[in-house]
Design a protein around this motif. Sequence first.
Motif, PDB file in Angstrom:
ATOM      1  N   VAL A 150       0.833  -1.203   0.000  1.00  0.00           N
ATOM      2  CA  VAL A 150       0.000   0.000   0.000  1.00  0.00           C
ATOM      3  C   VAL A 150       0.871   1.257   0.000  1.00  0.00           C
ATOM      4  CG1 VAL A 150      -1.680   1.324   1.334  1.00  0.00           C
ATOM      5  CG2 VAL A 150      -1.966  -1.134   1.085  1.00  0.00           C
ATOM      6  N   ALA A 151       1.975   1.226   0.754  1.00  0.00           N
ATOM      7  CA  ALA A 151       2.875   2.387   0.775  1.00  0.00           C
ATOM      8  C   ALA A 151       3.440   2.660  -0.613  1.00  0.00           C
ATOM      9  CB  ALA A 151       4.001   2.151   1.782  1.00  0.00           C
ATOM     10  N   ALA A 152       3.839   1.594  -1.303  1.00  0.00           N
ATOM     11  CA  ALA A 152       4.361   1.765  -2.663  1.00  0.00           C
ATOM     12  C   ALA A 152       3.278   2.304  -3.595  1.00  0.00           C
ATOM     13  CB  ALA A 152       4.895   0.437  -3.183  1.00  0.00           C
ATOM     14  N   ALA A 153       2.070   1.754  -3.492  1.00  0.00           N
ATOM     15  CA  ALA A 153       0.973   2.227  -4.343  1.00  0.00           C
ATOM     16  C   ALA A 153       0.635   3.686  -4.025  1.00  0.00           C
ATOM     17  CB  ALA A 153      -0.256   1.342  -4.148  1.00  0.00           C
ATOM     18  N   THR A 154       0.661   4.036  -2.758  1.00  0.00           N
ATOM     19  CA  THR A 154       0.379   5.413  -2.361  1.00  0.00           C
ATOM     20  C   THR A 154       1.419   6.369  -2.925  1.00  0.00           C
ATOM     21  OG1 THR A 154      -0.711   4.712  -0.310  1.00  0.00           O
ATOM     22  CG2 THR A 154       0.155   6.957  -0.379  1.00  0.00           C
ATOM     23  N   TRP A 155       2.674   5.969  -2.877  1.00  0.00           N
ATOM     24  CA  TRP A 155       3.751   6.830  -3.349  1.00  0.00           C
ATOM     25  C   TRP A 155       3.614   7.144  -4.840  1.00  0.00           C
ATOM     26  CZ3 TRP A 155       7.201   9.547  -0.699  1.00  0.00           C
ATOM     27  CH2 TRP A 155       8.269  10.127  -1.396  1.00  0.00           C
ATOM     28  N   PHE A 156       3.191   6.157  -5.611  1.00  0.00           N
ATOM     29  CA  PHE A 156       3.130   6.340  -7.060  1.00  0.00           C
ATOM     30  C   PHE A 156       1.758   6.794  -7.552  1.00  0.00           C
ATOM     31  CE2 PHE A 156       6.712   3.330  -6.672  1.00  0.00           C
ATOM     32  CZ  PHE A 156       7.680   4.051  -7.358  1.00  0.00           C
ATOM     33  N   LEU A 157       0.703   6.482  -6.820  1.00  0.00           N
ATOM     34  CA  LEU A 157      -0.644   6.745  -7.325  1.00  0.00           C
ATOM     35  C   LEU A 157      -1.337   7.924  -6.654  1.00  0.00           C
ATOM     36  CD1 LEU A 157      -1.991   3.069  -7.619  1.00  0.00           C
ATOM     37  CD2 LEU A 157      -0.956   4.497  -9.407  1.00  0.00           C
ATOM     38  N   SER A 158      -0.839   8.345  -5.496  1.00  0.00           N
ATOM     39  CA  SER A 158      -1.480   9.449  -4.777  1.00  0.00           C
ATOM     40  C   SER A 158      -0.595  10.685  -4.842  1.00  0.00           C
ATOM     41  CB  SER A 158      -1.733   9.053  -3.315  1.00  0.00           C
ATOM     42  OG  SER A 158      -2.518   7.891  -3.243  1.00  0.00           O
ATOM     43  N   GLU A 159      -1.194  11.821  -4.529  1.00  0.00           N
ATOM     44  CA  GLU A 159      -0.434  13.070  -4.560  1.00  0.00           C
ATOM     45  C   GLU A 159      -1.047  14.082  -3.610  1.00  0.00           C
ATOM     46  OE1 GLU A 159      -2.703  14.860  -8.525  1.00  0.00           O
ATOM     47  OE2 GLU A 159      -0.655  14.070  -8.698  1.00  0.00           O
ATOM     48  N   GLY A 160      -0.258  15.117  -3.321  1.00  0.00           N
ATOM     49  CA  GLY A 160      -0.750  16.218  -2.503  1.00  0.00           C
ATOM     50  C   GLY A 160      -1.075  15.814  -1.085  1.00  0.00           C
ATOM     51  N   GLU A 161      -2.154  16.399  -0.562  1.00  0.00           N
ATOM     52  CA  GLU A 161      -2.561  16.155   0.819  1.00  0.00           C
ATOM     53  C   GLU A 161      -2.970  14.707   1.045  1.00  0.00           C
ATOM     54  OE1 GLU A 161      -5.542  18.904   1.926  1.00  0.00           O
ATOM     55  OE2 GLU A 161      -4.246  20.687   1.766  1.00  0.00           O
ATOM     56  N   ASP A 162      -3.542  14.090   0.018  1.00  0.00           N
ATOM     57  CA  ASP A 162      -3.933  12.680   0.157  1.00  0.00           C
ATOM     58  C   ASP A 162      -2.716  11.810   0.456  1.00  0.00           C
ATOM     59  OD1 ASP A 162      -6.561  13.239  -0.245  1.00  0.00           O
ATOM     60  OD2 ASP A 162      -6.588  12.665  -2.363  1.00  0.00           O
ATOM     61  N   TYR A 194     -17.230  10.689   3.226  1.00  0.00           N
ATOM     62  CA  TYR A 194     -15.846  10.775   3.692  1.00  0.00           C
ATOM     63  C   TYR A 194     -14.948   9.886   2.825  1.00  0.00           C
ATOM     64  CZ  TYR A 194     -11.679  10.497   6.533  1.00  0.00           C
ATOM     65  OH  TYR A 194     -10.374  10.534   6.952  1.00  0.00           O
ATOM     66  N   GLU A 195     -13.794  10.419   2.426  1.00  0.00           N
ATOM     67  CA  GLU A 195     -12.858   9.671   1.592  1.00  0.00           C
ATOM     68  C   GLU A 195     -11.807   9.020   2.487  1.00  0.00           C
ATOM     69  OE1 GLU A 195     -11.167   7.897  -1.608  1.00  0.00           O
ATOM     70  OE2 GLU A 195     -13.049   9.012  -1.533  1.00  0.00           O
ATOM     71  N   PRO A 196     -11.910   7.736   2.757  1.00  0.00           N
ATOM     72  CA  PRO A 196     -10.973   7.080   3.677  1.00  0.00           C
ATOM     73  C   PRO A 196      -9.654   6.760   3.001  1.00  0.00           C
ATOM     74  CG  PRO A 196     -12.560   5.495   2.878  1.00  0.00           C
ATOM     75  CD  PRO A 196     -12.956   6.820   2.281  1.00  0.00           C
ATOM     76  N   SER A 197      -8.660   6.443   3.824  1.00  0.00           N
ATOM     77  CA  SER A 197      -7.356   6.062   3.308  1.00  0.00           C
ATOM     78  C   SER A 197      -7.358   4.582   2.945  1.00  0.00           C
ATOM     79  CB  SER A 197      -6.281   6.336   4.360  1.00  0.00           C
ATOM     80  OG  SER A 197      -6.288   5.309   5.341  1.00  0.00           O
ATOM     81  N   PRO A 198      -6.342   4.112   2.210  1.00  0.00           N
ATOM     82  CA  PRO A 198      -6.297   2.685   1.848  1.00  0.00           C
ATOM     83  C   PRO A 198      -5.973   1.768   3.017  1.00  0.00           C
ATOM     84  CG  PRO A 198      -4.341   3.827   1.052  1.00  0.00           C
ATOM     85  CD  PRO A 198      -5.275   4.882   1.552  1.00  0.00           C
ATOM     86  N   VAL A 199      -5.629   2.327   4.176  1.00  0.00           N
ATOM     87  CA  VAL A 199      -5.331   1.485   5.349  1.00  0.00           C
ATOM     88  C   VAL A 199      -6.261   1.794   6.509  1.00  0.00           C
ATOM     89  CG1 VAL A 199      -2.917   1.155   4.734  1.00  0.00           C
ATOM     90  CG2 VAL A 199      -3.556   3.107   6.170  1.00  0.00           C
ATOM     91  N   GLN A 200      -7.354   2.469   6.259  1.00  0.00           N
ATOM     92  CA  GLN A 200      -8.231   2.826   7.369  1.00  0.00           C
ATOM     93  C   GLN A 200      -8.812   1.591   8.043  1.00  0.00           C
ATOM     94  OE1 GLN A 200     -10.460   6.408   7.101  1.00  0.00           O
ATOM     95  NE2 GLN A 200     -12.294   5.482   7.968  1.00  0.00           N
ATOM     96  N   HIS A 201      -8.947   0.498   7.289  1.00  0.00           N
ATOM     97  CA  HIS A 201      -9.496  -0.717   7.905  1.00  0.00           C
ATOM     98  C   HIS A 201      -8.538  -1.332   8.927  1.00  0.00           C
ATOM     99  CE1 HIS A 201      -6.815  -2.088   4.826  1.00  0.00           C
ATOM    100  NE2 HIS A 201      -7.105  -3.362   4.962  1.00  0.00           N
TER     101      HIS A 201
END
Length: 459
Positions: A150-162, A194-201
């Motif tokens: 998830v960290a790798a996916a977040t680094w490449f697929l997300s941006e900004g405040e997200d 509400y837009e949750p994070s990919p690890v909120q679960h």
Amino acid sequence: EGQCSAQCSDAERRAESGDEAAKVESRGCLRCSAVLSTWFTPRVLKEAPVTSTSLDRAPANARPTTERLRPEIQGLRAVAVALVFAYHLWPERLPGGFIGVDMFFVISGYLIIGHLVREIRDTGRIRLARFWERRARRILPLALVVLSVVAAATWFLSEGEDKVQYLEEIIASVFFVENWLLASNAVDYLRADYEPSPVQHFWSLAVEEQFYIFLPIVIALTALVMRRRGRIGYGPIRVVLVVLFVVSFIASVMISSSAGSVAYFATPIRLWEFLAGGLLSMAVISIGPALRGLLAISGTALVVFSAFGITGESSFPGWIAALPVVGTLLIIASGSSTWFARLSSLRPVLWVGGISYGVYLWHWPLIHFTPGQLDQIGLAPKIVIVVLALALASATKIWVEDPVRFSRRLQPALRPSIKVASAALLSMSLVAGAAFAGDALRATRASRASRLLGVCGVQ
């Protein structure tokens, strides 16, 4: 099949008379008959002793007993993860599917507290380091793998405040304090917009880990006091757990109505659900087949009603959380000889129950990173998500979970590292959890103050 049975009977008769060839033939025939079992044949688990619990009066010297692995436990795990998965994919059709998490809490309390009580019974004490090491071997490997992906996916697929928010929550999840981070931010997990994070679960996993830290210490200290005073039996432990249960349940009812977003994630508010399962594991139940069937039906009805009747608008986990909790308890208490247990013995159900931990961890990141809005995703992509989650859970169980848990070659080499990692995570989780809990408490007070000002007409 009839011919095979006749040959087997004849071979067994000749084998009893000492015919060596017949012994070989008999074994071969038995192997042939084993092949006849199919995917949907109920499977009898070798390690499935039946629990005894009693609605009747227990003998004075009765010992609480729990099982290592029972089919209905695996069935409950399969149902729980299916409810959560379905809720995240079709929230409008299954508005209360999030109660699957509550079912997991009850199951964990039942198994873990039962294990700790048996250890006291057998050894007179609890080896905390060994207990935490085994929990770490069970939970850490897959959790860290999922968080890394998830960290790798977040680094490449997300941006900004997200990206900043997601990475912060990933770090909190590594130290199992995600629930306190969300509580301190007063996040409404059930709010549709509400837009949750990919690890909120991971908040529920954090709650479980904190339970694994807190409860064994409480039980171990109680057992130590009992031993020093020469007390024998489980009475004091049961009293301590009942007191904690009552306090936690009352707090759940009170805080859920005034600060629901905080109460949803707070470990003390959820503690009573674990303790409900634990107290059942210490009970002694002796009931007949008819009543066991009735318990299974009643428990299933409560779970189904909760899944469809409870919504995000409900004051949860308040008193209404007692519905899925009691339903789960009734199914566990019904034992391994009911219709629910027979359905749970089907191989697909056992398989899903066995990989439920992996399914839970993988399913939400897959949903989160799927392009487009969830309500705009068609049926085919959702089916693909389900298949991918099952495949990833199965693969990581084979190649990640089981080798670390059961490999005799890996365990001696990994044990020192796991102990160090467990100690580090324990200390950092306590520090971070205390900090976030303080923020959550301030958020609760702020929420109450805001409500009070609103009642008084102050803007």
